[in-house]
Design an enzyme around this catalytic site. Structure first.
Site, mmCIF file in Angstrom:
data_model
loop_
_atom_site.group_PDB
_atom_site.id
_atom_site.type_symbol
_atom_site.label_atom_id
_atom_site.label_comp_id
_atom_site.label_asym_id
_atom_site.label_seq_id
_atom_site.Cartn_x
_atom_site.Cartn_y
_atom_site.Cartn_z
ATOM 1 N N HIS A 50 -2.921 -3.979 -9.348
ATOM 2 C CA HIS A 50 -4.278 -4.450 -9.637
ATOM 3 C C HIS A 50 -4.233 -5.041 -11.047
ATOM 4 C CE1 HIS A 50 -8.472 -4.760 -10.488
ATOM 5 N NE2 HIS A 50 -8.440 -3.784 -11.390
ATOM 6 N N CYS B 207 -13.007 -1.631 -8.388
ATOM 7 C CA CYS B 207 -11.985 -2.582 -7.926
ATOM 8 C C CYS B 207 -11.175 -2.069 -6.742
ATOM 9 C CB CYS B 207 -11.043 -2.945 -9.071
ATOM 10 S SG CYS B 207 -11.873 -3.744 -10.455
ATOM 11 N N GLU C 293 -17.909 -4.955 -6.012
ATOM 12 C CA GLU C 293 -18.694 -4.186 -6.965
ATOM 13 C C GLU C 293 -19.746 -5.079 -7.613
ATOM 14 O OE1 GLU C 293 -16.665 -3.362 -10.933
ATOM 15 O OE2 GLU C 293 -14.940 -3.414 -9.591
#
Length: 387
Positions: A234, A112, A80
């Site tokens: 994450h 992400c 990103e």
């Protein structure tokens, strides 16, 4: 039954960092706000010559050999922090690594989640082309601005993975659970070089989507917490993953929960030293667990939760393979983190404010890391040059 998954993986992070205790003192806050409240210790700081292309190539280079180069049929870069609105960062990396022209090369963006999107595309590719392999690279520089609420959750780094039909590290199961919804929890318009975020709302969306995919996976009999050796998250910062983990305390048996919590601590070791690397955060956690937990054995089954703001989430599962440690390089990674240069707050702020030229003039960059094989040399006429 054929198995597909991650054959090898490696990571790279810049050779300089800011200690968050130093940053806390400079910002006039209690260091525990960062060390405990956020759950982070250090934050990698990317110099101009280590952009996402250079870092991605540096993560992938140690995995390369001539046999692999000729067998690669796909290169996907999830990021990103794209460097061009049109040309894929993957094409620069493709050239740097000396890969064949007879392959597909692309860049994927979805905050992400982009790295996981790349991994899933790669898995579909190798299942359809079992004679070929795929290279998936996640590479990002997290920027929120100096003296902003998100400053402490910045970072930089890249993770590279070889995906194929001989998964020396992790065989990935074909059944996954996904969820997508349009949110404004975190975003960066084209005209901004820093991100915007609604922190509390982002946390709510993250936890809500984790609960959604976990509950659906449970209904599909995929979670099987009694034989789930670890659950990876994450982790833009370790406290976020810890909050996700706590939502399971009442959903799984006490023994399973204790095991998952213990393994979680090993999965955040690298992330606490590197900071937020966006698309690579989940996979840095995977590498951290594999290289820091000596109790793992062949056949251990992992759950992996991927999340990207905006928002998309996926929960998938994989099993550790025989001799998985032979496909890792824990000593090299430990040495890389240990030998980084500690920046003063003034040096960090000066580094943060450096910029690449945008008017087409020539700019030559100093080499920041003499141990890194690849770097951005400079720009001229709006074109980047790498070596």
């Amino acid at each position: 039954m054929d198995s597909f998954g991650i054959e090898k993986l490696n990571f790279y992070t810049p050779n300089q960092y800011i200690d968050l205790v130093d940053l806390a003192h400079a910002r006039g806050v209690d260091p525990n706000k960062y060390l405990i409240g956020i759950g982070q210790e250090k934050m990698a700081v990317a110099p101009l010559d280590q952009d996402i292309v250079a870092m991605g190539a540096n993560a992938a280079e140690p995995l390369m050999d001539e046999d692999l180069r000729t067998s690669l049929g796909l290169l996907v870069v999830g990021t990103e922090s794209g460097i061009d609105q049109s040309k894929a960062a993957a094409l620069f990396i493709h050239q740097l690594l000396g890969l064949p022209e007879s392959m597909r090369v692309m860049e994927i963006k979805e905050a992400c989640y982009g790295g996981t999107a790349g991994l899933m595309v790669a898995l579909d590719f190798v299942r359809s082309h079992p004679e070929s392999k795929a290279l998936v690279i996640t590479s990002d520089i997290a920027r929120y601005g100096l003296q902003t609420p998100g400053e402490v959750t910045q970072g930089a780094g890249a993770v590279a993975m070889i995906v194929g039909n001989k998964p020396g590290v992790l065989a990935i199961e074909p059944n996954t659970v996904v969820a997508s919804r349009s949110t404004y929890d975190f975003w960066r318009p084209n005209y901004s070089n820093v991100a915007f975020a609604q922190g509390k709302y982002s946390e709510e969306v993250y936890l809500s989507m984790f609960t959604e995919v976990w509950d659906r996976a449970e209904n599909m009999s995929l979670t099987q917490s009694d034989n789930l050796a670890a659950l990876l998250f994450h982790i833009p910062f370790s406290k976020m993953g810890r909050k996700g983990l706590r939502t399971l305390e009442s959903k799984v048996d006490a023994t399973s929960y204790a095991r998952i919590v213990e393994r979680f601590e090993n999965s955040i070791i690298y992330g606490q030293q590197v900071g937020n690397i966006y698309t690579g955060s989940l996979y840095l956690g995977l590498l951290s667990l594999l290289e820091n937990d000596t109790s793992l054995v062949e056949g251990d089954r992992f759950g992996l939760f991927s999340y990207g703001s905006g928002s998309e989430a996926e929960l998938f599962f994989g099993t550790i393979q025989p001799d998985f440690r032979a496909h890792l390089d824990a000593k090299k990674h430990s040495s890389m983190l240990k030998n980084r240069r500690r920046l003063s707050v003034a040096e960090y702020e000066h580094e943060f404010e450096k910029e690449l030229v945008q008017d087409g003039t020539e700019q030559i960059l100093k080499r920041s890391d003499f141990n890194a094989p690849h770097r951005l040399i400079g720009l001229n006429k709006h074109q980047r040059s790498y070596c």
